[in-house]
Design a protein around this motif. Structure first.
Motif, short mmCIF file in Angstrom:
data_model
loop_
_atom_site.label_atom_id
_atom_site.label_comp_id
_atom_site.label_asym_id
_atom_site.label_seq_id
_atom_site.Cartn_x
_atom_site.Cartn_y
_atom_site.Cartn_z
N VAL A 120 -14.39 -38.51 9.55
CA VAL A 120 -14.19 -39.10 10.94
C VAL A 120 -12.52 -39.17 10.34
O VAL A 120 -11.93 -39.45 9.87
CB VAL A 120 -14.22 -39.39 11.63
N THR A 121 -11.68 -37.65 10.65
CA THR A 121 -10.77 -37.68 10.26
C THR A 121 -9.83 -37.01 12.16
O THR A 121 -10.69 -36.75 13.20
CB THR A 121 -9.72 -36.50 9.52
N ILE A 122 -8.46 -36.78 11.41
CA ILE A 122 -8.17 -35.94 13.56
C ILE A 122 -7.03 -34.76 13.15
O ILE A 122 -7.07 -34.76 11.72
CB ILE A 122 -7.22 -37.52 14.21
N ASP A 123 -7.10 -33.94 14.52
CA ASP A 123 -6.05 -32.71 13.63
C ASP A 123 -5.23 -32.89 12.86
O ASP A 123 -4.45 -31.74 12.51
CB ASP A 123 -6.27 -31.67 15.04
N ASN A 124 -4.21 -33.91 13.38
CA ASN A 124 -2.82 -34.27 13.13
C ASN A 124 -3.08 -36.13 12.92
O ASN A 124 -2.90 -37.21 13.49
CB ASN A 124 -2.02 -34.57 13.91
N PRO A 125 -3.06 -36.22 11.36
CA PRO A 125 -4.16 -37.58 10.73
C PRO A 125 -2.42 -38.83 10.76
O PRO A 125 -2.45 -39.86 11.13
CB PRO A 125 -4.05 -37.40 9.64
N GLU A 126 -1.09 -38.29 11.13
CA GLU A 126 -0.15 -39.56 11.59
C GLU A 126 0.20 -38.62 12.39
O GLU A 126 1.68 -39.93 12.79
CB GLU A 126 0.68 -39.27 10.02
N ILE A 127 -0.37 -38.67 13.86
CA ILE A 127 0.64 -38.32 14.98
C ILE A 127 0.95 -39.41 15.52
O ILE A 127 2.12 -39.65 16.14
CB ILE A 127 -0.61 -37.33 16.28
N CYS A 128 0.57 -40.56 15.97
CA CYS A 128 0.55 -41.98 15.88
C CYS A 128 1.97 -42.24 15.48
O CYS A 128 3.27 -42.42 16.75
CB CYS A 128 -0.33 -42.97 16.49
N ALA A 129 2.17 -42.34 14.30
CA ALA A 129 3.39 -42.95 12.97
C ALA A 129 4.55 -41.40 13.32
O ALA A 129 5.63 -42.04 13.86
CB ALA A 129 3.06 -42.64 11.77
N THR A 130 3.92 -40.59 13.45
CA THR A 130 5.41 -39.26 14.09
C THR A 130 5.73 -39.85 14.97
O THR A 130 6.98 -39.21 14.97
CB THR A 130 4.86 -38.12 12.94
N THR A 131 5.14 -40.05 15.80
CA THR A 131 5.94 -39.89 16.92
C THR A 131 6.02 -41.19 17.26
O THR A 131 7.73 -40.87 17.69
CB THR A 131 4.63 -39.77 18.31
N THR A 132 6.08 -42.30 17.15
CA THR A 132 6.41 -43.53 17.58
C THR A 132 7.79 -42.89 16.01
O THR A 132 9.46 -44.29 17.15
CB THR A 132 6.02 -44.67 16.29
N LYS A 133 8.21 -42.67 15.28
CA LYS A 133 9.13 -42.72 14.25
C LYS A 133 10.48 -41.30 15.18
O LYS A 133 11.65 -42.31 14.97
CB LYS A 133 9.15 -42.38 12.91
N ASN A 134 9.61 -40.70 15.82
CA ASN A 134 10.34 -39.67 16.21
C ASN A 134 11.79 -40.51 17.71
O ASN A 134 12.84 -39.72 18.09
CB ASN A 134 9.80 -38.35 16.52
N ILE A 135 10.86 -41.21 18.47
CA ILE A 135 11.48 -42.14 19.01
C ILE A 135 12.09 -42.52 19.22
O ILE A 135 13.15 -42.77 19.82
CB ILE A 135 9.85 -42.57 20.00
N VAL A 136 12.25 -43.47 18.06
CA VAL A 136 12.67 -44.48 17.48
C VAL A 136 13.97 -43.79 16.65
O VAL A 136 15.04 -44.06 16.80
CB VAL A 136 12.63 -44.91 15.84
N GLN A 137 14.13 -43.06 16.03
CA GLN A 137 15.09 -41.72 15.73
C GLN A 137 16.31 -41.42 16.95
O GLN A 137 16.85 -40.86 17.30
CB GLN A 137 14.89 -40.39 15.03
N ALA A 138 15.22 -40.73 17.91
CA ALA A 138 15.94 -40.56 19.07
C ALA A 138 16.70 -42.07 19.83
O ALA A 138 17.61 -40.87 20.00
CB ALA A 138 14.92 -39.82 20.11
N LEU A 139 15.60 -42.25 20.07
CA LEU A 139 16.96 -43.31 20.65
C LEU A 139 17.84 -44.03 19.74
O LEU A 139 19.44 -44.65 20.10
CB LEU A 139 15.73 -44.75 20.50
N HIS A 140 18.17 -44.44 18.42
CA HIS A 140 19.77 -44.27 17.57
C HIS A 140 20.32 -43.52 18.01
O HIS A 140 21.58 -43.87 17.77
CB HIS A 140 18.52 -44.37 15.95
#
Length: 265
Positions: free
Chosen positions: A107-127
């Motif tokens: 089992v994999t997911i269509d975007n296997p790094e979606i959770c990490a990517t979302t969180t990194k982008n939220i952190v970058q946006a806040l910076h």
């Protein structure tokens, strides 16, 4: 649509647990800004659960976009009217499971790094927001993310009958959840922290849909933490959303900061 000067930012708002939490949030009169690739889908889901169009118009601002768009993420986090920052962030972004020909990783997911990517982008946006609008850094938001059981390095929180499925079949999506948890933890402490506090909610195997009437109610949810997890087989998505609203979004959730909370029925 308009947003109050005090609001909660939602990511993954059409997902089951997150959508249930959103319904409770709007019913409580709280203002929300939410990211959605298809705003009409989110609106239709809310209308189907009894949220009126008047409530949507007065309490909800939907930003069209996805988690790859930094301008869209920043617009969810920061009110364009008065440059007020969200008081809390709710993230339940996840991918779509996909089967593949592999005995070790079926089992994999269509975007296997979606959770990490979302969180990194939220952190970058806040910076970026703190740099562009320095006054916002005096009231940093907290964040709650929906993770999963089966990712703890401290204590087993998955019942014996599910361990092969969790630790073998679901290893790829769970790796993404672990990275997500690491990111929020690292960015909620120290002088460079972007979050006021961080909470990871680890529900057991999810069942049911987003409709709030389908659950048993947050009072019947068994709650644990990483050192002493609540171990169970399943939990309804509606109950996860209800618990997150009642214990975190409605109150600010400071008593849970820094914790990894296990939820099960």
């Amino acid at each position: 649509m308009t947003a109050s000067s005090n609001f909660i930012a939602f990511f993954g708002a059409t997902g089951g647990c997150t959508n249930a939490a959103l319904v409770h949030t709007l019913n409580a009169g709280i203002h929300v800004r939410a990211l959605a690739r298809t705003p009409s889908k989110l609106t239709d889901m809310l209308l189907a659960q009894g949220i009126s169009q008047a409530t949507i118009d007065s309490q909800l601002t939907i930003i069209k976009g996805d988690i790859a768009s930094m301008p869209a993420i920043k617009s969810v986090l920061l009110s364009d009217k008065d440059h007020t920052l969200a008081s809390q962030i709710m993230s339940g972004v996840g991918g779509t499971p996909q089967l593949r020909w592999s005995l070790k990783r079926p089992v994999t997911i269509d975007n296997p790094e979606i959770c990490a990517t979302t969180t990194k982008n939220i952190v970058q946006a806040l910076h970026e927001i703190y740099t562009e609008h320095p006054s916002t850094a005096t009231h940093k938001p907290s964040i709650v993310v929906i993770s999963t059981t089966g990712v703890s390095d401290i204590k087993e929180d998955v019942p014996f009958g599910f361990r092969t499925m969790y630790h073998v079949a679901l290893a790829d999506p769970h790796k993404d959840k672990k990275v997500m948890e690491k990111i929020i933890t690292e960015n909620a402490t120290g002088p460079d922290a972007v979050f006021h506090g961080a909470i990871a909610v680890r529900p057991s195997f999810l069942k049911g849909d987003h409709k709030i009437k389908g659950g048993k109610g947050w009072e019947k949810v068994k709650v644990g933490h990483e050192a002493k997890p609540a171990v169970g087989y399943t939990i309804h998505r509606a109950d996860v959303g209800d618990w997150i609203f009642k214990q975190i979004l409605r109150t600010g959730g400071e008593q849970w900061f820094g914790q990894k909370i296990t939820l099960t029925n």
